[in-house]
Write a protein that holds these residues in place. Structure first.
Motif, PDB file in Angstrom:
ATOM      1  N   ILE A 132     -63.925 112.789  12.850  1.00  0.00           N
ATOM      2  CA  ILE A 132     -63.147 113.144  11.661  1.00  0.00           C
ATOM      3  C   ILE A 132     -63.512 114.562  11.234  1.00  0.00           C
ATOM      4  CG2 ILE A 132     -62.667 112.560   9.257  1.00  0.00           C
ATOM      5  CD1 ILE A 132     -63.440 109.673   9.939  1.00  0.00           C
ATOM      6  N   GLN A 133     -62.518 115.393  11.022  1.00  0.00           N
ATOM      7  CA  GLN A 133     -62.743 116.773  10.558  1.00  0.00           C
ATOM      8  C   GLN A 133     -62.434 116.848   9.065  1.00  0.00           C
ATOM      9  OE1 GLN A 133     -60.220 119.710  12.283  1.00  0.00           O
ATOM     10  NE2 GLN A 133     -61.229 121.428  11.293  1.00  0.00           N
ATOM     11  N   VAL A 134     -63.422 117.234   8.277  1.00  0.00           N
ATOM     12  CA  VAL A 134     -63.251 117.372   6.829  1.00  0.00           C
ATOM     13  C   VAL A 134     -62.598 118.717   6.539  1.00  0.00           C
ATOM     14  CG1 VAL A 134     -64.430 117.528   4.618  1.00  0.00           C
ATOM     15  CG2 VAL A 134     -65.205 115.872   6.308  1.00  0.00           C
ATOM     16  N   LEU A 135     -61.479 118.691   5.786  1.00  0.00           N
ATOM     17  CA  LEU A 135     -60.725 119.926   5.508  1.00  0.00           C
ATOM     18  C   LEU A 135     -60.861 120.394   4.069  1.00  0.00           C
ATOM     19  CD1 LEU A 135     -57.423 119.019   7.405  1.00  0.00           C
ATOM     20  CD2 LEU A 135     -59.379 120.295   8.269  1.00  0.00           C
ATOM     21  N   ASP A 136     -60.905 119.463   3.098  1.00  0.00           N
ATOM     22  CA  ASP A 136     -60.932 119.875   1.695  1.00  0.00           C
ATOM     23  C   ASP A 136     -61.414 118.702   0.838  1.00  0.00           C
ATOM     24  OD1 ASP A 136     -60.695 121.421  -0.536  1.00  0.00           O
ATOM     25  OD2 ASP A 136     -58.558 121.792  -0.342  1.00  0.00           O
ATOM     26  N   LEU A 137     -61.971 119.027  -0.297  1.00  0.00           N
ATOM     27  CA  LEU A 137     -62.442 118.029  -1.251  1.00  0.00           C
ATOM     28  C   LEU A 137     -62.040 118.478  -2.642  1.00  0.00           C
ATOM     29  CD1 LEU A 137     -64.180 115.438  -1.694  1.00  0.00           C
ATOM     30  CD2 LEU A 137     -66.139 116.943  -1.998  1.00  0.00           C
ATOM     31  N   GLY A 138     -61.465 117.572  -3.433  1.00  0.00           N
ATOM     32  CA  GLY A 138     -61.005 117.980  -4.759  1.00  0.00           C
ATOM     33  C   GLY A 138     -60.892 116.809  -5.702  1.00  0.00           C
ATOM     34  N   ASN A 139     -60.277 117.080  -6.877  1.00  0.00           N
ATOM     35  CA  ASN A 139     -60.140 116.067  -7.908  1.00  0.00           C
ATOM     36  C   ASN A 139     -58.758 116.202  -8.520  1.00  0.00           C
ATOM     37  OD1 ASN A 139     -60.389 115.108 -10.893  1.00  0.00           O
ATOM     38  ND2 ASN A 139     -62.180 114.215  -9.872  1.00  0.00           N
ATOM     39  N   SER A 140     -58.048 115.086  -8.634  1.00  0.00           N
ATOM     40  CA  SER A 140     -56.713 115.085  -9.217  1.00  0.00           C
ATOM     41  C   SER A 140     -56.628 113.983 -10.264  1.00  0.00           C
ATOM     42  CB  SER A 140     -55.659 114.854  -8.125  1.00  0.00           C
ATOM     43  OG  SER A 140     -54.373 114.751  -8.693  1.00  0.00           O
ATOM     44  N   GLU A 141     -56.469 114.383 -11.527  1.00  0.00           N
ATOM     45  CA  GLU A 141     -56.344 113.454 -12.647  1.00  0.00           C
ATOM     46  C   GLU A 141     -57.504 112.460 -12.683  1.00  0.00           C
ATOM     47  OE1 GLU A 141     -52.547 111.602 -12.490  1.00  0.00           O
ATOM     48  OE2 GLU A 141     -51.435 113.452 -12.836  1.00  0.00           O
ATOM     49  N   GLY A 142     -58.685 112.983 -12.440  1.00  0.00           N
ATOM     50  CA  GLY A 142     -59.887 112.159 -12.545  1.00  0.00           C
ATOM     51  C   GLY A 142     -60.225 111.397 -11.285  1.00  0.00           C
ATOM     52  N   ARG A 143     -59.424 111.511 -10.212  1.00  0.00           N
ATOM     53  CA  ARG A 143     -59.701 110.789  -8.983  1.00  0.00           C
ATOM     54  C   ARG A 143     -60.125 111.770  -7.887  1.00  0.00           C
ATOM     55  NH1 ARG A 143     -56.268 105.621  -7.490  1.00  0.00           N
ATOM     56  NH2 ARG A 143     -58.267 105.348  -6.434  1.00  0.00           N
ATOM     57  N   THR A 144     -61.257 111.488  -7.249  1.00  0.00           N
ATOM     58  CA  THR A 144     -61.752 112.343  -6.177  1.00  0.00           C
ATOM     59  C   THR A 144     -60.990 112.043  -4.898  1.00  0.00           C
ATOM     60  OG1 THR A 144     -63.958 112.437  -7.140  1.00  0.00           O
ATOM     61  CG2 THR A 144     -63.771 112.963  -4.804  1.00  0.00           C
ATOM     62  N   TYR A 145     -60.538 113.099  -4.215  1.00  0.00           N
ATOM     63  CA  TYR A 145     -59.834 112.923  -2.949  1.00  0.00           C
ATOM     64  C   TYR A 145     -60.466 113.814  -1.894  1.00  0.00           C
ATOM     65  CZ  TYR A 145     -57.538 117.411  -3.907  1.00  0.00           C
ATOM     66  OH  TYR A 145     -57.288 118.720  -4.152  1.00  0.00           O
ATOM     67  N   LEU A 146     -60.351 113.377  -0.636  1.00  0.00           N
ATOM     68  CA  LEU A 146     -60.883 114.106   0.499  1.00  0.00           C
ATOM     69  C   LEU A 146     -59.772 114.259   1.529  1.00  0.00           C
ATOM     70  CD1 LEU A 146     -63.489 115.254   1.894  1.00  0.00           C
ATOM     71  CD2 LEU A 146     -63.616 113.068   3.080  1.00  0.00           C
ATOM     72  N   VAL A 147     -59.511 115.504   1.945  1.00  0.00           N
ATOM     73  CA  VAL A 147     -58.485 115.778   2.954  1.00  0.00           C
ATOM     74  C   VAL A 147     -59.174 115.912   4.304  1.00  0.00           C
ATOM     75  CG1 VAL A 147     -56.603 117.286   3.659  1.00  0.00           C
ATOM     76  CG2 VAL A 147     -57.118 116.986   1.234  1.00  0.00           C
ATOM     77  N   THR A 148     -58.684 115.164   5.315  1.00  0.00           N
ATOM     78  CA  THR A 148     -59.272 115.187   6.651  1.00  0.00           C
ATOM     79  C   THR A 148     -58.185 115.403   7.694  1.00  0.00           C
ATOM     80  OG1 THR A 148     -59.014 112.838   7.180  1.00  0.00           O
ATOM     81  CG2 THR A 148     -60.920 113.463   5.834  1.00  0.00           C
ATOM     82  N   SER A 149     -58.618 115.574   8.932  1.00  0.00           N
ATOM     83  CA  SER A 149     -57.677 115.588  10.041  1.00  0.00           C
ATOM     84  C   SER A 149     -56.963 114.236  10.104  1.00  0.00           C
ATOM     85  CB  SER A 149     -58.419 115.852  11.349  1.00  0.00           C
ATOM     86  OG  SER A 149     -59.472 114.913  11.507  1.00  0.00           O
ATOM     87  N   PHE A 150     -55.759 114.215  10.664  1.00  0.00           N
ATOM     88  CA  PHE A 150     -54.953 113.004  10.707  1.00  0.00           C
ATOM     89  C   PHE A 150     -55.683 111.936  11.522  1.00  0.00           C
ATOM     90  CE2 PHE A 150     -51.179 110.585  12.319  1.00  0.00           C
ATOM     91  CZ  PHE A 150     -50.780 110.107  11.080  1.00  0.00           C
ATOM     92  N   SER A 151     -56.084 110.820  10.881  1.00  0.00           N
ATOM     93  CA  SER A 151     -56.951 109.828  11.506  1.00  0.00           C
ATOM     94  C   SER A 151     -56.491 108.420  11.148  1.00  0.00           C
ATOM     95  CB  SER A 151     -58.410 110.026  11.062  1.00  0.00           C
ATOM     96  OG  SER A 151     -58.836 111.346  11.259  1.00  0.00           O
ATOM     97  N   ARG A 152     -57.012 107.427  11.901  1.00  0.00           N
ATOM     98  CA  ARG A 152     -56.722 106.029  11.608  1.00  0.00           C
ATOM     99  C   ARG A 152     -57.311 105.656  10.246  1.00  0.00           C
ATOM    100  NH1 ARG A 152     -55.310 102.564  15.777  1.00  0.00           N
ATOM    101  NH2 ARG A 152     -55.184 103.511  17.860  1.00  0.00           N
ATOM    102  N   PRO A 153     -56.612 104.848   9.456  1.00  0.00           N
ATOM    103  CA  PRO A 153     -57.128 104.487   8.126  1.00  0.00           C
ATOM    104  C   PRO A 153     -58.427 103.696   8.187  1.00  0.00           C
ATOM    105  CG  PRO A 153     -55.162 103.221   8.669  1.00  0.00           C
ATOM    106  CD  PRO A 153     -55.271 104.277   9.706  1.00  0.00           C
ATOM    107  N   GLU A 154     -58.549 102.779   9.192  1.00  0.00           N
ATOM    108  CA  GLU A 154     -59.775 101.989   9.262  1.00  0.00           C
ATOM    109  C   GLU A 154     -60.983 102.861   9.589  1.00  0.00           C
ATOM    110  OE1 GLU A 154     -57.425 101.171  13.138  1.00  0.00           O
ATOM    111  OE2 GLU A 154     -57.037 101.540  11.007  1.00  0.00           O
TER     112      GLU A 154
END
Length: 414
Positions: A75-97
């Motif tokens: 998994i390649q980590v691309l970005d990390l941020g916060n939107s309306e109080g929720r932390t999100y992490l952007v990665t390379s396109f990967s399987r959800p599991e």
């Protein structure tokens, strides 16, 4: 029962970090974590977005650091941020599991898995094990309370994420193995034909080489005769020249040309962190956005809890390469929502702070900061301009909940 504002899902078509647009909801766990599909609007590629429930914010951040510093992580980590109080992490396109197992499990389990992968890679590929200073993002070393987004922070919630029911879309279709066609068979007749073609080609090449050799031989003979005639004429003219004529015909010393300073143009930028070379390496993909002429695209540093980069490093630098070696009189930095902080400008002929010359300094006191540079210290020209950040500015819009950091839209020189 009513839900808090921070528990609301991120809506489709929301643009995160001024770059990633949410295109679909892929999976949802019973704990409130989610996996979304998105589009990187800058590089026009598909990405995955992991959104943590409020209870798993710290867990997602800690695991993201481990994954980002594991060289063999799928998994390649691309970005990390916060939107309306929720932390999100952007990665390379990967399987959800795979995303849920690697990013929302207990951080100690992920760290153990990462160490196992590294050890296995060393055993298989023969990687050397380096010794010395402990890496910045090592999971076994707890960080102080004031830390950066990339620093490892102790996770209070030690609850192991139970296997969740994942509502999957048609992801399996994306990862079906490709059925390669059978290789064509060749018979002996084809081989014989190929051999005949090669023989003809080689014969043609030999004839061509012989023809060229004959032509050059004729030309060399003509040139040699012409040179002999010119030498005889020159000797005759020299014998009849007067002493004054000989003196005036002697070549004079040619003065050294003056240095011409072409208008400086920045063509490339690299990140420098001497104390921790991999610090913020996962942000390198967006470095060129400082040079694309589009103020809407930005390079964003990690977010920090304090102006001293959360204690993660004492400084970091950006090395801007010029198209040609020249003298730079002014550097302009366009930044977003930052105030204060401090940086020093150096020049060098290599992308390094070693041996660099200090030519200016500044602070983020406006959206567009112009820094006058000392031209006398640049001699006949330099190849690199280096900006060393020694204090992070205060942000009007935090990065992933942290109030200090750097957002740079454009950098130009003149």
């Amino acid at each position: 029962m009513s839900h808090s504002h921070s528990s609301r899902p991120i809506a489709i078509n929301t643009v995160l970090g001024e770059r990633y647009r949410v295109t679909a909801a892929i999976a949802q766990t019973e704990h409130g974590d989610a996996v979304l599909e998105g589009k990187d609007q800058v590089l026009n590629r598909r990405v995955s977005i992991v959104v943590a429930s409020p209870a798993h914010n710290d867990r997602l951040i800690a695991n993201a650091r481990l994954v980002a510093t594991t060289s063999r992580s799928p998994i390649q980590v691309l970005d990390l941020g916060n939107s309306e109080g929720r932390t999100y992490l952007v990665t390379s396109f990967s399987r959800p599991e795979a995303l849920l197992e690697n990013l929302l499990a207990d951080s100690s389990a992920v760290a153990a898995s990462s160490e196992t992968q590294e050890a296995l890679g060393q055993e298989i590929f023969g990687d050397e094990v380096t010794t010395g200073k402990t890496p910045y993002a090592e999971a076994s070393k707890p960080a102080p309370e004031d830390t950066s987004i990339s620093a490892t922070r102790a996770v209070d919630d030690q609850e192991t994420l139970a296997p969740d029911t994942v509502e999957e879309s048609s992801y399996e279709e994306e990862y079906d193995e490709y059925d390669y066609p059978d290789e064509p068979e060749f018979d002996d007749e084809d081989d014989q034909r190929s051999g005949g073609v090669w023989i003809v080609a080689i014969a043609a090449i030999i004839l061509l080489v012989l023809g060229v050799a004959i032509v050059f031989s004729s030309i060399n003979g003509m040139v040699s005769k012409k040179s002999e005639n010119e030498n005889v004429t020159a000797v005759s003219a020299s014998a009849t020249a007067t002493p004054s004529q000989k003196k005036s015909s002697e070549p004079s010393e040619t003065p050294s040309p003056s240095v011409s300073h072409v208008p400086p143009k920045i063509t490339n930028v690299t990140r420098l962190v001497p104390s921790s070379p991999d610090f913020m390496a996962d942000q390198d993909a967006t470095l060129p956005q400082m040079l694309d002429g589009n103020p809407a695209s930005t390079w964003i540093s990690y977010g920090f809890a304090t102006p001293n980069f959360g204690g993660a490093t004492d400084s970091f630098a950006l090395a801007f390469q010029l198209q040609e070696r020249t003298v730079v009189s002014e550097l302009t930095i366009e930044q977003i929502n930052g105030s204060g902080g401090a940086f020093t400008v150096y020049t060098n002929n290599t992308p390094s702070l070693d041996g660099a010359t200090e030519v200016g300094s500044g602070s983020f006191n406006a959206p567009k900061v112009n820094v006058k540079l000392d031209q006398k210290k640049q001699g006949e020209g330099i190849q690199y301009v280096l900006v060393k950040f020694t204090e992070a500015p205060l942000l009007g819009q935090p990065i992933a909940g942290y109030n200090y950091g750097v957002r740079i839209a454009e950098v130009t020189a003149r």
